[in-house]
Scaffold this motif. Sequence first.
Motif, PDB file in Angstrom:
ATOM      1  N   GLU A 163       0.824  -1.211   0.000  1.00 52.15           N
ATOM      2  CA  GLU A 163       0.000   0.000   0.000  1.00 52.15           C
ATOM      3  C   GLU A 163       0.859   1.263   0.000  1.00 52.15           C
ATOM      4  O   GLU A 163       0.423   2.326  -0.436  1.00 52.15           O
ATOM      5  CB  GLU A 163      -0.923   0.004   1.221  1.00 52.15           C
ATOM      6  CG  GLU A 163      -2.033  -1.037   1.151  1.00 52.15           C
ATOM      7  CD  GLU A 163      -2.974  -0.943   2.345  1.00 52.15           C
ATOM      8  OE1 GLU A 163      -2.784  -0.011   3.172  1.00 52.15           O
ATOM      9  OE2 GLU A 163      -3.884  -1.781   2.450  1.00 52.15           O
ATOM     10  N   GLN A 164       2.085   1.138   0.495  1.00 53.82           N
ATOM     11  CA  GLN A 164       3.000   2.286   0.535  1.00 53.82           C
ATOM     12  C   GLN A 164       3.765   2.469  -0.784  1.00 53.82           C
ATOM     13  O   GLN A 164       4.614   3.353  -0.902  1.00 53.82           O
ATOM     14  CB  GLN A 164       4.011   2.130   1.683  1.00 53.82           C
ATOM     15  CG  GLN A 164       3.399   2.209   3.072  1.00 53.82           C
ATOM     16  CD  GLN A 164       2.637   0.937   3.441  1.00 53.82           C
ATOM     17  OE1 GLN A 164       3.027  -0.172   3.041  1.00 53.82           O
ATOM     18  NE2 GLN A 164       1.552   1.087   4.186  1.00 53.82           N
ATOM     19  N   GLY A 165       3.465   1.621  -1.771  1.00 55.57           N
ATOM     20  CA  GLY A 165       4.121   1.743  -3.069  1.00 55.57           C
ATOM     21  C   GLY A 165       5.488   1.091  -3.129  1.00 55.57           C
ATOM     22  O   GLY A 165       6.317   1.456  -3.974  1.00 55.57           O
ATOM     23  N   ILE A 166       5.747   0.103  -2.261  1.00 56.11           N
ATOM     24  CA  ILE A 166       7.026  -0.604  -2.258  1.00 56.11           C
ATOM     25  C   ILE A 166       6.901  -1.854  -3.135  1.00 56.11           C
ATOM     26  O   ILE A 166       6.014  -2.691  -2.912  1.00 56.11           O
ATOM     27  CB  ILE A 166       7.458  -1.018  -0.836  1.00 56.11           C
ATOM     28  CG1 ILE A 166       7.319   0.157   0.138  1.00 56.11           C
ATOM     29  CG2 ILE A 166       8.879  -1.571  -0.861  1.00 56.11           C
ATOM     30  CD1 ILE A 166       8.112   1.371  -0.225  1.00 56.11           C
ATOM     31  N   ILE A 167       7.786  -1.981  -4.123  1.00 54.95           N
ATOM     32  CA  ILE A 167       7.762  -3.124  -5.040  1.00 54.95           C
ATOM     33  C   ILE A 167       8.582  -4.255  -4.436  1.00 54.95           C
ATOM     34  O   ILE A 167       9.783  -4.104  -4.177  1.00 54.95           O
ATOM     35  CB  ILE A 167       8.327  -2.734  -6.420  1.00 54.95           C
ATOM     36  CG1 ILE A 167       7.481  -1.616  -7.042  1.00 54.95           C
ATOM     37  CG2 ILE A 167       8.381  -3.948  -7.350  1.00 54.95           C
ATOM     38  CD1 ILE A 167       8.143  -0.933  -8.217  1.00 54.95           C
ATOM     39  N   LYS A 168       7.933  -5.399  -4.198  1.00 55.62           N
ATOM     40  CA  LYS A 168       8.570  -6.563  -3.586  1.00 55.62           C
ATOM     41  C   LYS A 168       8.924  -7.583  -4.673  1.00 55.62           C
ATOM     42  O   LYS A 168       8.094  -7.904  -5.525  1.00 55.62           O
ATOM     43  CB  LYS A 168       7.631  -7.202  -2.561  1.00 55.62           C
ATOM     44  CG  LYS A 168       7.262  -6.289  -1.394  1.00 55.62           C
ATOM     45  CD  LYS A 168       8.438  -6.126  -0.448  1.00 55.62           C
ATOM     46  CE  LYS A 168       8.031  -5.428   0.839  1.00 55.62           C
ATOM     47  NZ  LYS A 168       9.153  -5.329   1.796  1.00 55.62           N
ATOM     48  N   THR A 169      10.143  -8.128  -4.597  1.00 58.18           N
ATOM     49  CA  THR A 169      10.619  -9.000  -5.682  1.00 58.18           C
ATOM     50  C   THR A 169      10.888 -10.441  -5.244  1.00 58.18           C
ATOM     51  O   THR A 169      11.494 -11.207  -5.990  1.00 58.18           O
ATOM     52  CB  THR A 169      11.916  -8.422  -6.289  1.00 58.18           C
ATOM     53  OG1 THR A 169      12.942  -8.401  -5.283  1.00 58.18           O
ATOM     54  CG2 THR A 169      11.696  -7.025  -6.838  1.00 58.18           C
ATOM     55  N   GLU A 170      10.428 -10.840  -4.052  1.00 57.90           N
ATOM     56  CA  GLU A 170      10.728 -12.196  -3.589  1.00 57.90           C
ATOM     57  C   GLU A 170      10.174 -13.251  -4.542  1.00 57.90           C
ATOM     58  O   GLU A 170      10.867 -14.211  -4.905  1.00 57.90           O
ATOM     59  CB  GLU A 170      10.165 -12.413  -2.182  1.00 57.90           C
ATOM     60  CG  GLU A 170      10.493 -13.802  -1.629  1.00 57.90           C
ATOM     61  CD  GLU A 170      10.022 -14.003  -0.196  1.00 57.90           C
ATOM     62  OE1 GLU A 170      10.065 -15.157   0.276  1.00 57.90           O
ATOM     63  OE2 GLU A 170       9.613 -13.009   0.446  1.00 57.90           O
ATOM     64  N   SER A 171       8.923 -13.089  -4.981  1.00 56.81           N
ATOM     65  CA  SER A 171       8.343 -14.085  -5.890  1.00 56.81           C
ATOM     66  C   SER A 171       9.048 -14.072  -7.243  1.00 56.81           C
ATOM     67  O   SER A 171       9.220 -15.124  -7.877  1.00 56.81           O
ATOM     68  CB  SER A 171       6.843 -13.831  -6.065  1.00 56.81           C
ATOM     69  OG  SER A 171       6.596 -12.506  -6.494  1.00 56.81           O
ATOM     70  N   LEU A 172       9.481 -12.910  -7.694  1.00 60.07           N
ATOM     71  CA  LEU A 172      10.253 -12.806  -8.933  1.00 60.07           C
ATOM     72  C   LEU A 172      11.511 -13.663  -8.843  1.00 60.07           C
ATOM     73  O   LEU A 172      11.802 -14.472  -9.740  1.00 60.07           O
ATOM     74  CB  LEU A 172      10.618 -11.335  -9.184  1.00 60.07           C
ATOM     75  CG  LEU A 172      11.797 -11.010 -10.116  1.00 60.07           C
ATOM     76  CD1 LEU A 172      11.503 -11.444 -11.533  1.00 60.07           C
ATOM     77  CD2 LEU A 172      12.122  -9.524 -10.077  1.00 60.07           C
ATOM     78  N   TRP A 173      12.254 -13.523  -7.748  1.00 62.59           N
ATOM     79  CA  TRP A 173      13.486 -14.294  -7.583  1.00 62.59           C
ATOM     80  C   TRP A 173      13.200 -15.788  -7.418  1.00 62.59           C
ATOM     81  O   TRP A 173      13.904 -16.629  -7.985  1.00 62.59           O
ATOM     82  CB  TRP A 173      14.284 -13.757  -6.390  1.00 62.59           C
ATOM     83  CG  TRP A 173      15.070 -12.539  -6.766  1.00 62.59           C
ATOM     84  CD1 TRP A 173      14.637 -11.252  -6.777  1.00 62.59           C
ATOM     85  CD2 TRP A 173      16.417 -12.511  -7.238  1.00 62.59           C
ATOM     86  NE1 TRP A 173      15.626 -10.411  -7.220  1.00 62.59           N
ATOM     87  CE2 TRP A 173      16.738 -11.155  -7.503  1.00 62.59           C
ATOM     88  CE3 TRP A 173      17.389 -13.482  -7.451  1.00 62.59           C
ATOM     89  CZ2 TRP A 173      17.992 -10.765  -7.975  1.00 62.59           C
ATOM     90  CZ3 TRP A 173      18.647 -13.088  -7.919  1.00 62.59           C
ATOM     91  CH2 TRP A 173      18.935 -11.749  -8.181  1.00 62.59           C
ATOM     92  N   ALA A 174      12.176 -16.115  -6.672  1.00 63.08           N
ATOM     93  CA  ALA A 174      11.841 -17.533  -6.462  1.00 63.08           C
ATOM     94  C   ALA A 174      11.505 -18.209  -7.791  1.00 63.08           C
ATOM     95  O   ALA A 174      11.955 -19.338  -8.069  1.00 63.08           O
ATOM     96  CB  ALA A 174      10.668 -17.646  -5.495  1.00 63.08           C
ATOM     97  N   GLU A 175      10.740 -17.523  -8.631  1.00 62.30           N
ATOM     98  CA  GLU A 175      10.331 -18.112  -9.912  1.00 62.30           C
ATOM     99  C   GLU A 175      11.489 -18.164 -10.909  1.00 62.30           C
ATOM    100  O   GLU A 175      11.569 -19.090 -11.732  1.00 62.30           O
ATOM    101  CB  GLU A 175       9.146 -17.333 -10.477  1.00 62.30           C
ATOM    102  CG  GLU A 175       7.870 -17.540  -9.654  1.00 62.30           C
ATOM    103  CD  GLU A 175       6.735 -16.602 -10.049  1.00 62.30           C
ATOM    104  OE1 GLU A 175       6.753 -16.089 -11.190  1.00 62.30           O
ATOM    105  OE2 GLU A 175       5.838 -16.377  -9.211  1.00 62.30           O
ATOM    106  N   MET A 176      12.404 -17.190 -10.848  1.00 63.59           N
ATOM    107  CA  MET A 176      13.597 -17.271 -11.706  1.00 63.59           C
ATOM    108  C   MET A 176      14.445 -18.486 -11.323  1.00 63.59           C
ATOM    109  O   MET A 176      14.974 -19.189 -12.204  1.00 63.59           O
ATOM    110  CB  MET A 176      14.436 -15.986 -11.580  1.00 63.59           C
ATOM    111  CG  MET A 176      13.912 -14.807 -12.371  1.00 63.59           C
ATOM    112  SD  MET A 176      15.130 -13.469 -12.552  1.00 63.59           S
ATOM    113  CE  MET A 176      15.384 -12.978 -10.846  1.00 63.59           C
ATOM    114  N   ILE A 177      14.570 -18.736 -10.016  1.00 70.41           N
ATOM    115  CA  ILE A 177      15.341 -19.893  -9.549  1.00 70.41           C
ATOM    116  C   ILE A 177      14.704 -21.192 -10.051  1.00 70.41           C
ATOM    117  O   ILE A 177      15.395 -22.102 -10.532  1.00 70.41           O
ATOM    118  CB  ILE A 177      15.431 -19.899  -8.009  1.00 70.41           C
ATOM    119  CG1 ILE A 177      16.227 -18.686  -7.500  1.00 70.41           C
ATOM    120  CG2 ILE A 177      16.042 -21.200  -7.510  1.00 70.41           C
ATOM    121  CD1 ILE A 177      17.671 -18.664  -7.897  1.00 70.41           C
ATOM    122  N   VAL A 178      13.380 -21.267  -9.972  1.00 70.73           N
ATOM    123  CA  VAL A 178      12.675 -22.459 -10.467  1.00 70.73           C
ATOM    124  C   VAL A 178      12.955 -22.656 -11.954  1.00 70.73           C
ATOM    125  O   VAL A 178      13.231 -23.776 -12.413  1.00 70.73           O
ATOM    126  CB  VAL A 178      11.156 -22.343 -10.209  1.00 70.73           C
ATOM    127  CG1 VAL A 178      10.401 -23.457 -10.938  1.00 70.73           C
ATOM    128  CG2 VAL A 178      10.869 -22.392  -8.714  1.00 70.73           C
TER     129      VAL A 178
END
Length: 765
Positions: free
Chosen positions: A658-673
Amino acid sequence: MSLPKAEQKVRAKIKINGIVQGVGFRPFIYRLAKKYQLFGWVLNSVKGVEIEVEGKQKLIEDFYLAIEEQAPPLARIKEKALNFTSELLDYDDFLIKRSNSNGEERVLITPDVAICDDCRAEMKDRGDRRYNYPFINCTNCGPRFTIIEGTPYDRPLTTMKEFNMCSNCQDEYNTPLDRRFHAQPNACEKCGPSVKLLNSKGDIIEGAPIKKTTELLLDGKIVAIKGLGGYHLACDATKPKAVRRLRKIKHRPSKPLAVMAKNLEVIEKICDLDKIEVEELTSPAAPIVLLETKQITDVNFKVANEVNPDTDKLGMMLPYTPIHELLLTDELPLIVLTSANLSGQPLMTSSKEVYNKLDVKIDAILANDRQIANRVDDSVVYKLGDEMVPIRRSRGYVPFPIRMDMEAEKNILACGAQQKNTFALVREQNIFLSQHIGNLNNLATYNFYQESINKLQYLLQVNPEVVVTDLHPDYLSTRYGKILDSIELVEVQHHQAHIASCMVEHQLDEEVIGVAFDGTGYGLDEEVWGGEFFVGGLDSLERVGHLEYVPLPGGEVSVKNPYRMAFSYLYHHFEDIGIELAKKFLPDLEQTERQIIKAQIEEKINTPLTSSMGRLFAAVSALLGICTVTDYTGQAAIKLESIIKPQVNECYNFAITEQGIIKTESLWAEMIVDLESGIAKEKIATKFHNTVVEFTLDLVGRLSKEYNFNKIVLSGGVMQNRYLVKKLKKGAKGVLDLYFHEKVPPNDGGLALGQAVIGSKKLND
């Protein structure tokens, strides 16, 4: 009975300001006055061009309109004024008067101009007295900024003052209807500059210097060639061994090199070209244009892979001086032409510098005796859609100003950034962006920076009352600004300046959404920013979103070694599992260094937090094994972009708070997969780019609804990624108005423009 007003004889004073000196403006006015049967005079002054005419009022009015409608191709009229008086002086002819150097300076200086078609034809005409003369020029082409030492622009105030014109050249110079009337660099073989070819010991090589240079290049040799704004290093672009040797001399292992081609036909054999790119290549500025390469079958035109090892783009240019025209032949159609400097240092301007700094590593020097007053690098541009975007704005454009829609109340010096530095001077509505200075990391470049500020202040007669700097306390440009005595100081945040630089290009003085993606910028919270979203006006930009913070272990060390940044992301998202992933996917990272980086992150030792988009691109590049260590800025991202497959439309998941912070954990997890599943790196790289596009459009869309703004401004070095900006434009089309750079670079080379306009706005408000 009195005559109708239009038929009455009157006197008028006309003042013209802009790029009106050194472009054939006075002979143009002379011819125009004769056409309209007017008497009087024209002269160059420090205020521009001044004209006084007598004749019928209607003819004077028509003459005044024709000045702008029919102006010489190189002229740029910024201001003009017409004032009538009934008092007549009874002129009986029209004259071109000597320049007037009295008064307050308001002159605009002309950039250097590529050789024109008329001069090219004369130079190749065996019957012409300037046949094969390597310094042929006229009022429509030739050196300008690189030879000027003072204003007004007259020969005694240029480096051509050393050469007295012969009677033939003097006659041309004095004849108003001649193409060389008052062409300040006018010369010929009898009276002008000359070339000489020297060996590595400084001894003259006998024979025709330019022909001998061509022979040396064909033989695989390296030659330093003096150009308009400095020396270049040249070699045959089709010879891999020569290119490798040139790289070794410059200490430039892999950064792409520029190539000059004999003509357009040669470029068409090796690159895809469209109408817009052709127009840019053949324009008076004649910049380097980044082009898509073709599959080349003819070995005579096969550019060595060593020229551009990291990308499928090739920086191409056409001959822009007579020397280049004479140098390139059917046998030598392509040469590497890159600035003669050690990597990171200023362009060299004298043969003494070349000998002292390059020692005996080169085979010859093609020197000449026309001095360079202002060193200037080649400009670099690329096509995006229907527009050209600068990467480096220098020769051919500088010091032509960019105009604001407001007038600065005080003269301003904007000091620019640390890397890719340019500075800017502000006078009234004009912002004068300097030539490319470079990275202020070494003493030679910092000295060039100070020298250039002093020179441009003198030439433009701008005495700064206000200095604008970046917030970063360790930038040498910031330190320079802060040591200036008795000058008001304004500090501007790095990414706000990026957004403002694009806004002023498009005359946007309203509230917008700004997106600034780059490598490094000092934030208002003293962290390292670089993936930023703003809303507001020029002097009220507020940060409303950003890429999530991750540790930057070792600071600059992680910038140069992307594998460290990849480890930081893996450890940030997955902790101990991330360490195991690093062992698998980051083979360059040995156990000892892993432990050191882990300790740095945990203990926060020399480890600021960063929201940098540039670091995210570099980390992904390292994870995929594309680029783990860099030797030039942006290398990891350039190599990552080069393997994109545009037909891939998929992307990875992400989250935005809600504060406009872009989170990339799922991006990294899916790249690893994907990596563990054996998915091609090209596909992963494309999906990553698509993800950046998606989360950018997602957050911009939310901000547009929240603030009711629909104008989006993009800036920052990461935005030089053509795939990224094309996809953003496509995604915004029909929904949002998207603005991008067309006049100054999106990288730090345009930062001073943003500093200047924010400084002006704050002072005016």
